[in-house]
Design a protein around this motif. Sequence first.
Motif, PDB file in Angstrom:
ATOM      1  N   GLU A 297      -8.657  -2.068   3.500  1.00  0.00           N
ATOM      2  CA  GLU A 297      -7.608  -1.176   3.002  1.00  0.00           C
ATOM      3  C   GLU A 297      -6.199  -1.741   3.172  1.00  0.00           C
ATOM      4  OE1 GLU A 297      -7.518   2.655   4.826  1.00  0.00           O
ATOM      5  OE2 GLU A 297      -6.806   1.913   6.744  1.00  0.00           O
TER       6      GLU A 297
ATOM      7  N   TYR B 100      -5.366  -5.337  -5.968  1.00  0.00           N
ATOM      8  CA  TYR B 100      -6.633  -6.082  -6.003  1.00  0.00           C
ATOM      9  C   TYR B 100      -7.096  -6.190  -7.462  1.00  0.00           C
ATOM     10  CZ  TYR B 100     -11.268  -7.747  -4.905  1.00  0.00           C
ATOM     11  OH  TYR B 100     -12.398  -8.528  -4.834  1.00  0.00           O
TER      12      TYR B 100
ATOM     13  N   SER C  42      -3.592  -4.744  -0.136  1.00  0.00           N
ATOM     14  CA  SER C  42      -2.347  -4.738  -0.910  1.00  0.00           C
ATOM     15  C   SER C  42      -1.134  -4.912  -0.009  1.00  0.00           C
ATOM     16  CB  SER C  42      -2.243  -3.444  -1.713  1.00  0.00           C
ATOM     17  OG  SER C  42      -3.243  -3.408  -2.724  1.00  0.00           O
TER      18      SER C  42
ATOM     19  N   ASP D  39      -5.865   6.832  -1.115  1.00  0.00           N
ATOM     20  CA  ASP D  39      -6.653   5.647  -0.800  1.00  0.00           C
ATOM     21  C   ASP D  39      -6.418   4.497  -1.778  1.00  0.00           C
ATOM     22  OD1 ASP D  39      -8.239   6.760   1.431  1.00  0.00           O
ATOM     23  OD2 ASP D  39      -9.000   8.111  -0.097  1.00  0.00           O
ATOM     24  N   TYR D  40      -6.012   4.825  -2.995  1.00  0.00           N
ATOM     25  CA  TYR D  40      -5.794   3.795  -4.005  1.00  0.00           C
ATOM     26  C   TYR D  40      -4.829   4.311  -5.063  1.00  0.00           C
ATOM     27  CZ  TYR D  40      -8.520   6.319  -7.504  1.00  0.00           C
ATOM     28  OH  TYR D  40      -8.950   7.257  -8.410  1.00  0.00           O
TER      29      TYR D  40
ATOM     30  N   ILE E 173      -4.593  -0.909  -3.235  1.00  0.00           N
ATOM     31  CA  ILE E 173      -5.284  -0.298  -2.107  1.00  0.00           C
ATOM     32  C   ILE E 173      -4.238   0.229  -1.132  1.00  0.00           C
ATOM     33  CG2 ILE E 173      -7.041  -0.623  -0.340  1.00  0.00           C
ATOM     34  CD1 ILE E 173      -8.019  -1.151  -3.204  1.00  0.00           C
TER      35      ILE E 173
ATOM     36  N   ILE F  68     -13.808   0.574  -0.072  1.00  0.00           N
ATOM     37  CA  ILE F  68     -12.586   0.384   0.708  1.00  0.00           C
ATOM     38  C   ILE F  68     -12.951   0.482   2.187  1.00  0.00           C
ATOM     39  CG2 ILE F  68     -10.273   1.248   1.182  1.00  0.00           C
ATOM     40  CD1 ILE F  68     -10.341   2.523  -1.639  1.00  0.00           C
TER      41      ILE F  68
END
Length: 281
Positions: A45, A55, A48, A86-87, A110, A153
């Motif tokens: 995680e 990603y 990024s 989370d993303y 991420i 993740i």
Amino acid sequence: MKTIKSIILLFIFLISLGCEQDVTHYDFEKYKFVSFIATQITVLETYSTDNGEAYPVYLRYDGSVLEEDFTVSVKITENNAQKDIDYKVENTTVTFKAGEIKSEPLLINIVDNLLNSDQERSLTIEIESVSNPKIDIGVGIVNQSNKSVTLKITDDECSETISIFNSPNLMSSAGNQTVIGTVTDSMVTLTGNLIDYGAFPNASLGITLTPTVEGGTAGAATFENYPAGTDNDGYVYEFRQNGSGTYNICAGEITVAIDVYYESGGSWVFWYTSQNVITIP
């Protein structure tokens, strides 16, 4: 004789039919496919944050060379993962440039959310449509494969809380002194030689730890002007925060800069700034 010819023709037909179903040898002039290069991806995680970029997820094209660009649209299904928590994703359409067999990347940012998660978090990314109607989704004549990819993740947080600072042997970087930590709600009270001054071995400082997000494992370490106590020579001290402080439970670390003041003639006098990193040895 006719019967023998019929059998031979039937045999040739069956062979040719079998070749049509051979998924390892395709007539790429006739068959064109788009699919994901991978079917399983695992990403930390912090990807990024560590790399400063999203990603990349790639698709591939199998078939005769195309002289025109085409696009592929994908659908994202969340499995215990949440968008913006989370993303992050800007676009769910990717482009294949003319003549290319690898797509431009689908970019997944991420998010390092600083939360400890007991559940596996993943995304299922599935090919939804292709702008060129002559291109099939997935590889193969039958039972097409690689139509989707699962991006997992991986959490990097620990399961500890600020109670880890409730310890009689924390270490202060100011002179490598051992100090005592006592935790009450969101405050850690430190007692000991916090400023590397032998005449003041029992200084105290209360630091409030505020997570960046609720339930997070890292955040801000702050304190108001704090009455630190009296040294062995009878001087009264006050600690004031210099700049921003931080803490990280997983690293077992609190970082603060302390401006040291002492009282003289009824006024507070600045002495010096003590850079402190409080750690669990």
